[in-house]
Enzyme design. Structure first.
Site, short mmCIF file in Angstrom:
data_model
loop_
_atom_site.label_atom_id
_atom_site.label_comp_id
_atom_site.label_asym_id
_atom_site.label_seq_id
_atom_site.Cartn_x
_atom_site.Cartn_y
_atom_site.Cartn_z
N TYR A 2 -12.13 7.96 -13.99
CA TYR A 2 -12.28 6.68 -13.27
C TYR A 2 -12.90 5.63 -14.20
CZ TYR A 2 -13.57 3.41 -9.52
OH TYR A 2 -13.70 2.28 -8.73
N ASP B 33 0.85 -1.19 0.00
CA ASP B 33 0.00 0.00 0.00
C ASP B 33 0.89 1.25 0.00
OD1 ASP B 33 -3.27 0.24 0.87
OD2 ASP B 33 -2.09 2.09 1.01
N ASP C 161 4.16 2.79 -4.26
CA ASP C 161 3.26 3.61 -5.07
C ASP C 161 3.09 2.85 -6.38
OD1 ASP C 161 1.96 5.37 -6.69
OD2 ASP C 161 3.36 7.04 -6.39
N VAL C 162 1.90 2.32 -6.61
CA VAL C 162 1.70 1.48 -7.80
C VAL C 162 1.80 2.26 -9.11
CG1 VAL C 162 0.36 -0.35 -6.66
CG2 VAL C 162 -0.83 1.65 -7.61
P1 NAD Z 1 -10.06 2.22 -0.48
O1 NAD Z 1 -9.85 3.67 -0.71
O2 NAD Z 1 -10.81 1.76 0.72
O3 NAD Z 1 -8.66 1.45 -0.53
C1 NAD Z 1 -7.73 1.70 -1.53
C2 NAD Z 1 -6.33 1.47 -0.99
O4 NAD Z 1 -5.42 1.71 -2.07
C3 NAD Z 1 -5.94 2.42 0.15
O5 NAD Z 1 -5.39 1.70 1.23
C4 NAD Z 1 -4.92 3.35 -0.49
O6 NAD Z 1 -3.91 3.80 0.41
C5 NAD Z 1 -4.32 2.46 -1.58
N1 NAD Z 1 -3.72 3.24 -2.65
C6 NAD Z 1 -4.20 4.37 -3.24
N2 NAD Z 1 -3.33 4.83 -4.15
C7 NAD Z 1 -2.27 3.98 -4.14
C8 NAD Z 1 -1.04 3.95 -4.84
N3 NAD Z 1 -0.72 4.88 -5.74
N4 NAD Z 1 -0.18 2.93 -4.59
C9 NAD Z 1 -0.50 1.97 -3.67
N5 NAD Z 1 -1.64 1.97 -2.97
C10 NAD Z 1 -2.51 2.97 -3.19
O7 NAD Z 1 -10.78 1.70 -1.82
P2 NAD Z 1 -11.65 0.39 -2.16
O8 NAD Z 1 -13.06 0.81 -2.25
O9 NAD Z 1 -11.26 -0.76 -1.32
O10 NAD Z 1 -11.15 0.16 -3.66
C11 NAD Z 1 -10.26 -0.88 -4.05
C12 NAD Z 1 -10.38 -1.06 -5.54
O11 NAD Z 1 -11.72 -1.43 -5.87
C13 NAD Z 1 -10.09 0.20 -6.35
O12 NAD Z 1 -9.40 -0.15 -7.53
C14 NAD Z 1 -11.48 0.71 -6.69
O13 NAD Z 1 -11.48 1.50 -7.86
C15 NAD Z 1 -12.21 -0.59 -6.89
N6 NAD Z 1 -13.66 -0.54 -6.79
C16 NAD Z 1 -14.25 -0.07 -5.65
C17 NAD Z 1 -15.63 -0.02 -5.58
C18 NAD Z 1 -16.35 0.50 -4.36
O14 NAD Z 1 -17.55 0.74 -4.44
N7 NAD Z 1 -15.70 0.67 -3.24
C19 NAD Z 1 -16.41 -0.45 -6.66
C20 NAD Z 1 -15.78 -0.94 -7.80
C21 NAD Z 1 -14.39 -0.97 -7.85
#
Ligand code: NAD
Length: 254
Positions: A153, A37, A58-59
């Site tokens: 997005y 993360d 950082d991905v």
């Molecule tokens: P979240 O914000 O709860 O968690 C995301 C994590 O990614 C965080 O811990 C953050 O620190 C980390 N992160 C952000 N930028 C980063 C980087 N550059 N390098 C490394 N880590 C990084 O989000 P989530 O809801 O758990 O989302 C996870 C994935 O699921 C994402 O790709 C999101 O687009 C996707 N998604 C989420 C939803 C939803 O409704 N929550 C729906 C569809 C898809």
């Protein structure tokens, strides 16, 4: 179930939401979890909770992603599972009319280019092993249009979906499976921040969900564990939708 016994699994975005729930599920199924993360404290907390390893990364940075996968392969001997899941959904990403190029480029870089880097740098290890499962997090918005736009997005998730399909096809005969996960709206910090704390904005979305609720991160983690395990051994290049029925719906129940 111990479907992932001894497998080495890298999860990006493991510090929160879907990634964190998946870290818990993978560990419960016997995997060695590498919690990656951007947020070092969140990565550390996740790793400690599941008895895994924390990596700050950082991905969106090519060199850091290369080091992540090479480092895991060096320390653990292999990389069996890559859950390329980190992503962002910042408020500056909105209607195309209001979203500037900086917001567009940042979202494309963290959500889509990152998946290109993660796949590019995990694949050589999986090819050497002759086995591996890659799961890339796309979204239901890659499949459906929304009048409440987040243009970058949505485009980034479309890129993840088509990239995943192509990789799944290309590497299918090398024992490597590559599948995309399309979650519906899930009650994670990302979503709660954006919508759910505003009841009107939440209701605007929930009306389209046949089940009438946001998903729980653990419900997505269960799907990821299936895609990671040999239970999905005949699945690749797939779009795996876990969305409470949204993409199947026209008129939803009252
Ligand atoms: P979240 O914000 O709860 O968690 C995301 C994590 O990614 C965080 O811990 C953050 O620190 C980390 N992160 C952000 N930028 C980063 C980087 N550059 N390098 C490394 N880590 C990084 O989000 P989530 O809801 O758990 O989302 C996870 C994935 O699921 C994402 O790709 C999101 O687009 C996707 N998604 C989420 C939803 C939803 O409704 N929550 C729906 C569809 C898809």
């Amino acid at each position: 179930m111990n479907r992932l016994e001894g497998r080495v699994a890298v999860i990006t975005g493991a510090g929160s939401g879907i990634g964190l729930a998946t870290a818990r599920r993978f560990a419960a199924e016997g995997a060695v979890v590498v919690a990656a993360d951007l947020n070092p404290a969140a990565a550390k907390a996740a790793a400690e909770e599941v008895g895994g390893e924390a990596v700050t990364v950082d991905v969106a940075d090519e060199e850091q992603v290369r080091e992540l996968f090479d480092g895991v392969a060096e320390r653990h001997g292999r990389v069996d599972i890559a859950f390329n899941n980190a992503g962002i959904s910042p408020p500056e990403d909105d209607s195309i009319l209001d979203t500037d190029i900086n917001a567009w480029e940042r979202v494309m870089s963290v959500n889509a280019t990152s998946v290109y880097y993660c796949c590019k740098y995990v694949l050589p290890h999986m090819r050497r092993q002759g086995k591996g499962s890659i799961i890339n997090t796309a979204s239901f918005v890659a499949l459906l249009g929304a009048a409440t736009s987040q243009i970058a997005y949505t485009a980034s998730k479309g890129a993840v979906l088509s990239m995943t399909r192509e990789l799944g096809v290309q590497f299918a005969r090398e024992g490597i499976r590559v599948n995309a996960l399309c979650p519906g709206p899930i009650a994670t910090p990302m979503l709660m921040e954006l919508f759910a704390k505003d009841p009107e904005r939440a209701a605007r979305r929930l009306v389209h969900v046949p089940m009438g609720r946001f998903g729980d991160p653990a419900e997505i983690a269960a799907a990821v564990a299936f895609l990671a395990s040999d239970d999905s051994s005949f699945m690749t290049a797939n779009t795996f939708v876990v969305d409470g029925g949204i993409t199947g719906a026209y008129v939803t129940p009252l």
